[in-house]
Design an enzyme around this catalytic site. Structure first.
Site, PDB file in Angstrom:
ATOM      1  CB  THR D  40       7.435  25.358 -76.183  1.00 35.40           C
ATOM      2  OG1 THR D  40       7.361  26.022 -77.436  1.00 35.40           O
ATOM      3  CG2 THR D  40       7.612  26.389 -75.078  1.00 35.40           C
ATOM      4  CG  HIS D  43      13.043  24.675 -76.281  1.00 30.18           C
ATOM      5  ND1 HIS D  43      14.266  24.348 -76.811  1.00 30.18           N
ATOM      6  CD2 HIS D  43      12.224  24.906 -77.347  1.00 30.18           C
ATOM      7  CE1 HIS D  43      14.197  24.389 -78.131  1.00 30.18           C
ATOM      8  NE2 HIS D  43      12.971  24.715 -78.477  1.00 30.18           N
ATOM      9  CD  GLU D  64       0.794  21.920 -78.312  1.00 34.02           C
ATOM     10  OE1 GLU D  64       0.514  20.705 -78.409  1.00 34.02           O
ATOM     11  OE2 GLU D  64       1.695  22.456 -78.959  1.00 34.02           O
ATOM     12  CB  CYS D 109      -0.578  41.405 -77.043  1.00 38.61           C
ATOM     13  SG  CYS D 109      -0.594  42.154 -75.391  1.00 38.61           S
ATOM     14  CG  ASP D 196      11.744  16.796 -92.162  1.00 40.92           C
ATOM     15  OD1 ASP D 196      11.072  17.575 -91.463  1.00 40.92           O
ATOM     16  OD2 ASP D 196      12.753  16.195 -91.730  1.00 40.92           O
ATOM     17  CG  LEU D 263       5.610  28.678 -87.353  1.00 33.04           C
ATOM     18  CD1 LEU D 263       4.451  29.524 -86.875  1.00 33.04           C
ATOM     19  CD2 LEU D 263       5.247  27.216 -87.334  1.00 33.04           C
ATOM     20  N   GLY D 264       9.173  28.559 -88.501  1.00 36.28           N
ATOM     21  CA  GLY D 264      10.230  27.828 -87.787  1.00 36.28           C
ATOM     22  C   GLY D 264      11.240  28.800 -87.193  1.00 36.28           C
ATOM     23  CB  THR D 289       3.916  35.746 -83.662  1.00 41.63           C
ATOM     24  OG1 THR D 289       5.282  36.076 -83.881  1.00 41.63           O
ATOM     25  CG2 THR D 289       3.678  35.622 -82.157  1.00 41.63           C
TER      26      THR D 289
END
Lengths: 345, 345, 345, 345
Positions: D40, D43, D64, D109, D196, D263-264, D289
């Protein structure tokens, strides 16, 4: 403001003028319209063993209520609540941080403070409670809002099982037992059997939708349940009586692989034959405390707002705040369903 | 063939020559390699109250076994089983049609026939059982296959809970208790505490992975559990002892919102304080009968084939078929883990 | 006996005289009273791609039926079934031994044989089926018994969710969609919204209890659902249409943390925005095949025997066996609910 | 204090001196020791479409982290948190009052504020966050505490399934995929297969416990999974890649009745064959999420404190705060596992 107060250790409750409580930064101040009188209030009135060990007078009592939101602290949620909303509230104020709270089981918080028991309660013109405990009524009348605490006990008891299409036995038809009957029907139970020694209560259970009512004074409850379920026993027993005889019937009436949810609080221990009644039966037993915060409230609001569940037949008496002794008396007499105090408007 | 037979009402079991049983159209005939001796066999040997009410001699006894598939009836599944397969079998022969069977709870079938109890059993050179009860070993040794019945009891007890990351207390470290320790570790429990009065059994529990062992003779079990869990109590108690003192510890050691799975069969009733121990605690209690058919077997096979679970430390004694009295004696002496009969090969 | 037979590859079905099938050792022979015509039968009639790849003519078709038990094989359960019983049957004949069967998911057996598709079916005077597939009607009329197969699809779709108090959107109001509406209401849903382009079908949905019906031709389905649910979206979507537009609506109408159960079989792929529609929404999606064996049947029997669920409004047409082409035609015309063949009595 | 700040719309992040944030009445002020760099953040650095639509610069980034509690507001819980505690925190600040929050799904939420995205974040010497979001480390090192946010994503993904004894396929071995491998092993999975294209990542997956690693560049992933699971496919797929090819493999590799947790986050839509891949397969799909608040944190803490789960092999790089561009670069190069910023001590 006027409030019913336990002033000191010992029996009785008195009507007093006390200051309107102050709304803290995360709190809501609510003007009480209606309040419900509960068996717990009777214990407090009588100052029994439990009450004398738990309560620290002076204390405004009462934990079932609904009314109008009149003030909201600055840290409280301002988007989902607004001054003037008609509301009720979860009366268990929980810490949010202990293991149970963190695991989504706030109803089992080890630091629970109950309004009217551990902090000032709702038999008063105003009450302060954390805003996060407040539930909007959105059209549910305040008289019904005032009994959503015990109704929520019934919703928790019944919905902690797979109800649609199931057979349900409700043991004990006090107000919460009668509510459980209504909840089971609303949730799609196929057969709801209710049992009590009190004919008036069985009448209320029928009004709430019980298809069969049994009186252990004249009926062999277990034999009748077996008969009504093709010999299998019921899928779910809601034990609301708290009596050892209720426990025995619960174990005998549940089917192999069935479930018993216990809400009625017994005053003494019960002998249980674990081999016969739990192990070889593959039974699940669950103890019901309070209301799930806030799944129970959500489901209950849905049931009430659609009219799937109408608890009004259980409300049998209404009194003004200064007639608390009459209210306590009709509960003692065992002929009352739910008793309401009419406080404001 | 040679078989251990309860010939008539009364104590004892005798080695006899009996005919090899006939394989019915939906049955499998299995040549027994190993068999496990169970507490139930001890009850049958001693002809106690339960045994005399339940068994109809003459009967070949024994219900834990593994061996080689030697014949398959024409109606049996021919695709997933083959002559020569090493196999074990679920010993509960269920009806498939009663309410419990129809709801996926065949382990609670009201018409269950148990091999070695209600129909001829496995302490023999051959046994016949419905082919649908047969489980392929696929590399699991027959000595281990012979104890998958009690191991399955442990798998059922432990996995009927959310185990990964949880704290588990195993009360009673007989063979099934010791197996439960190993299953809890294999399933990702964070802490497994085991309790027993018998030092030898605690040693086996440690061999199976218990991180802490307690002896109620010298340890305050409940106080130690609280200490080890930051005061909360454990998430899951596996009650394998069947003793009233185990029950009391189970209720006291489980955390608020926790769970107790009861497997150990008590010979008498227990006093339960429902208010304190179940209702206010929001507890869930579950009674364990047999093995889920066949989820338990599937999970157990996975655990065994990967080596995540190794039950071999619990096997402490091996005897030939004609030494059944010695086998019974070591169990009575309380110094045995699991006792195996070596029958064929 | 008379039977509707797909004689060879190609369109059409013909009425033929064929031998009464033989009852095997574990089978039941049933005299068919009523049978239901399904979209699958239409595919078989038309010999589409699916049908030509799957069916091996000659074959008696039809998989929805009810009638009278007339013979029972010697290996079949003789206690719970009796000659003369009025019965229906699960039409998926499963192996009982594969991984799915062993895990209690027989409806996903990889070796499933469907009557009327993979083995002789029910559009005939008699049908043979394994006795374990037979379901006693116990008072449910055979006309209703004949549609318990598709009704069971709806029961499976709806009850694979927590229904009491929930909001439900049913997309596609063919017979199974209409049944889903009725099941959701019987199971205590608070709000059931149904959507279809066909006004006649919306009428049937209302007859089954839909509180709101929407026509995507004139209504903005997603906007209306949001409006009706306070902006949240519904708890459960039952996707019964199989159309890509239904899929898009399903994802848009489900609430955060909601659930979509897919039953309607699309004939082509759909574009899914996993990030927006599944991941960030925390959605659960479930694919519905057949009926859970036999939980679905048990719950459905309960609903039907109590009258909580009355599927009769969906039955719009009845034909004798020799009018199959008329039956197929009314289905093609899109103005039919459920179409019944009246075969015996 | 020093902080990494997105000053204005456009690429890049700069190190700036900014005021230490003020601790509100219900907040905690934390001195950051370690922080984790996430995709993130990449990004945000690159100011892609998502970032430019969501962020309102200027903003301290980073979500994090772990560090030392240095101040606690007066309304915050004073019993379970203390100045000097080493802590981390859930970075999603939720409202507590919307439908999802009330139903125990706070991770969904609708009014979520993410630190470092919607409010000031953790790439700074200090951060303020609501005290209820704070998690005590109780012995977990702050370097590990700093990655409990992405580790929690993996815990949520894996534990939303019945893991003990199951077979698991992890598609995509970025840091969260590698964590998922470790979580699955800790939770008792019987077989963990990881896939992978990147050999370095497969190495990390093996270090975390993957028993089999596959490279879609050279392995037929689906064929190999079938082979390794006796033809059945896996019980659980964790889709962590976000690639359409991962989606196709996920659907093909899951067994009948299995489960895929996604999740990805894909950047575009995927074609799904609902009939073949979801409906006829009886599949369950779940979108992941964030982290369940706070069950995920509780389970993760248990796994970490016992050593059942050791995420350290995934940490491959460490940088001081002023080397953020180097940190971003190693992530871009695809040779990094988890990248840590060392900020304080």
């Amino acid at each position: 403001m006027r409030a019913l107060v336990k002033e000191s250790a010992g029996p009785g409750i008195v009507l007093r003028d006390v200051p309107v409580p102050t709304c803290g930064p995360s709190d809501a101040l609510i003007k009480v319209h209606h309040a419900g009188v509960c068996g717990t209030d009777l214990h407090i009135w009588e100052w029994d063993n439990w009450a004398s060990n738990r309560l620290k007078p002076p204390l405004v009592i009462g934990h079932e209520f609904a009314g109008e939101l009149t003030e909201l602290g600055p840290e409280a949620d301002q988007d989902l609540l607004a001054i003037g909303d008609l509301v009720t509230a979860e009366g268990h104020v929980v810490c949010g941080h202990c293991l149970q709270c963190r695991l989504g089981a706030g109803h089992l918080c080890r630091r629970t403070q109950i309004i009217g028991v551990d902090r000032d309660g709702a038999f008063a013109e105003y009450i302060v409670i954390p805003a996060s405990n407040v539930i909007r009524l959105d059209g549910i009348p305040t008289e019904v809002g005032a009994i959503m605490d015990p109704l929520g006990n019934a919703v928790h008891t019944v919905l902690e099982a797979e109800v649609p299409g199931s057979t349900v036995l409700v043991l004990g038809c006090g107000p919460i037992g009668c509510f459980a009957v209504g909840v089971a029907r609303a949730a799609g139970a196929s057969l709801v059997i209710a049992s009590d020694y009190n004919a008036r209560r069985l009448e209320l259970a029928r009004a709430m939708g019980a298809q069969v009512t049994l009186n252990p004074g004249s009926d062999d409850v277990v034999a009748r349940v077996r008969e009504l379920t093709g010999g299998d026993g019921v899928d779910l027993v809601c034990e609301m009586s708290g009596h050892p005889s209720g426990h025995a019937q619960a174990f005998a009436a549940a089917r192999m692989g069935g479930r018993i949810n216990f809400l009625g609080t017994p005053s003494r221990t019960t002998e249980v034959d674990f081999a016969r009644d739990i192990i070889f039966k593959g039974l699940t037993v669950y103890g019901v405390t309070g209301r799930k915060m806030y799944q129970t409230w959500h489901q209950m609001r849905r049931f009430l707002r659609t009219g799937q569940l109408n608890p009004k037949p259980v409300i049998t008496h209404r009194f003004p705040l200064d007639c608390i002794s009459e209210a306590i008396q009709v509960i003692k007499d065992g002929q009352a369903g739910k008793v309401i105090l009419e406080i404001g408007a």
